[in-house]
Design an enzyme around this catalytic site. Structure first.
Site, PDB file in Angstrom:
ATOM      1  N   CYS A 116       9.480  -2.994   0.420  1.00 36.33           N
ATOM      2  CA  CYS A 116       9.019  -1.895   1.281  1.00 36.33           C
ATOM      3  C   CYS A 116      10.069  -1.494   2.303  1.00 36.33           C
ATOM      4  O   CYS A 116       9.756  -0.917   3.348  1.00 36.33           O
ATOM      5  CB  CYS A 116       7.700  -2.265   1.962  1.00 36.33           C
ATOM      6  SG  CYS A 116       6.404  -2.651   0.766  1.00 36.33           S
ATOM      7  N   LEU A 133       0.836  -1.195   0.000  1.00 35.76           N
ATOM      8  CA  LEU A 133       0.000   0.000   0.000  1.00 35.76           C
ATOM      9  C   LEU A 133       0.870   1.242   0.000  1.00 35.76           C
ATOM     10  O   LEU A 133       1.860   1.314   0.727  1.00 35.76           O
ATOM     11  CB  LEU A 133      -0.890  -0.011   1.252  1.00 35.76           C
ATOM     12  CG  LEU A 133      -1.656   1.256   1.616  1.00 35.76           C
ATOM     13  CD1 LEU A 133      -2.722   1.534   0.566  1.00 35.76           C
ATOM     14  CD2 LEU A 133      -2.294   1.105   2.988  1.00 35.76           C
TER      15      LEU A 133
END
EC number: 2.3.1.181
Length: 252
Positions: free
Chosen positions: A199, A169
């Site tokens: 990430c 996200l």
């Protein structure tokens, strides 16, 4: 890597400028668009153009896309998280929050172009609604997943792959409107994730639904995901354009 079902404490969100538009204007139904297999650069340019051209009357949209192989690095991202410089996969620097991630065939990418003021949504609330939609989508395929404190995204809740990341996200907020969104791994070649710290986390395992022994069809998962996103944004009775064009997607 142990994962607990707790709320996140940080979110990969980039914010610029001040909110604009009318917060009292009701939000129209979300329009869902299937943009097909599209280069990341094309989607990125289109998202920014759409957001820059928005007025108080512009409707909200969710775009569903599948990208050819590409790494993307958030605006505050550390390039050292790309571990293999000559991987053959292009790297695109973008304006979302977060670090480096990979997009490729077999992954659903959903871009959320929303007027947050009109929807009376705080950024953290939006992030929670997105994460809940992914968790609910995976639950529809009997997969238990959770949030992880300090590491936005969705992670496998238990089993051999406990703690592995299955969805990422990252958002950008400009003039009170969001773009970028989420990616959910359905059935991918996962090897490109080995060339990065996903990430920004070294050694983080990345999985897809196929790794968890779910033989899910991309189109079915995409329909489930977009229904959950809209339900969480507007309530279960919200009207939206049914993304019939998703049926054109091929799993070959």
């Amino acid at each position: 890597m142990s994962v607990s079902p707790v709320s996140i404490v940080s979110t990969p969100v980039a914010v610029s400028a001040s909110p604009a538009g009318s917060p009292d204007q009701p939000a129209p139904p979300v329009t869902v668009r299937w943009r097909g297999v599209e280069t990341y650069e094309a989607s990125f340019d289109a998202m920014r153009a759409f957001t820059d051209a928005r007025t108080a009357d512009t409707g909200d949209e969710i775009w569903l896309v599948e990208h050819p192989p590409v790494y993307t690095l958030g605006q505050a991202g550390d390039p050292s998280h790309l571990l293999v410089a000559d991987s053959g996969v292009p790297l695109v620097k973008v304006d979302r929050g977060g670090q480096i991630t990979y997009h490729g065939p077999g992954q659903i990418v959903a871009y959320l172009l929303l007027d947050l003021r009109r929807r009376k949504l705080m950024v953290r609330t939006l992030v929670t609604k997105i994460e809940e939609a992914v968790i609910e989508t995976l639950a529809a395929y009997n997969l238990a997943s959770v949030r992880k404190a300090g590491a936005p995204g969705i992670y496998v809740a238990s089993g051999v792959h406990e703690g592995a990341k299955i969805a990422a996200l990252g958002l950008k907020i400009r003039n009170g409107c969001s773009y970028h969104g989420l990616s959910l791994n359905v059935k991918m070649d996962l090897r490109p994730f080995l060339a990065i710290n996903p990430c920004g986390y070294a050694g983080l395992e990345t999985v897809d639904m196929a790794s968890l022994e779910v033989a899910a069809d991309w189109n079915d998962v995409a329909h489930t995901l977009v229904r959950r996103l809209i339900a969480n944004l507007d309530g279960a009775s919200a009207a939206a354009d049914k993304p019939q064009a998703l049926e054109q997607h091929s799993n070959d």
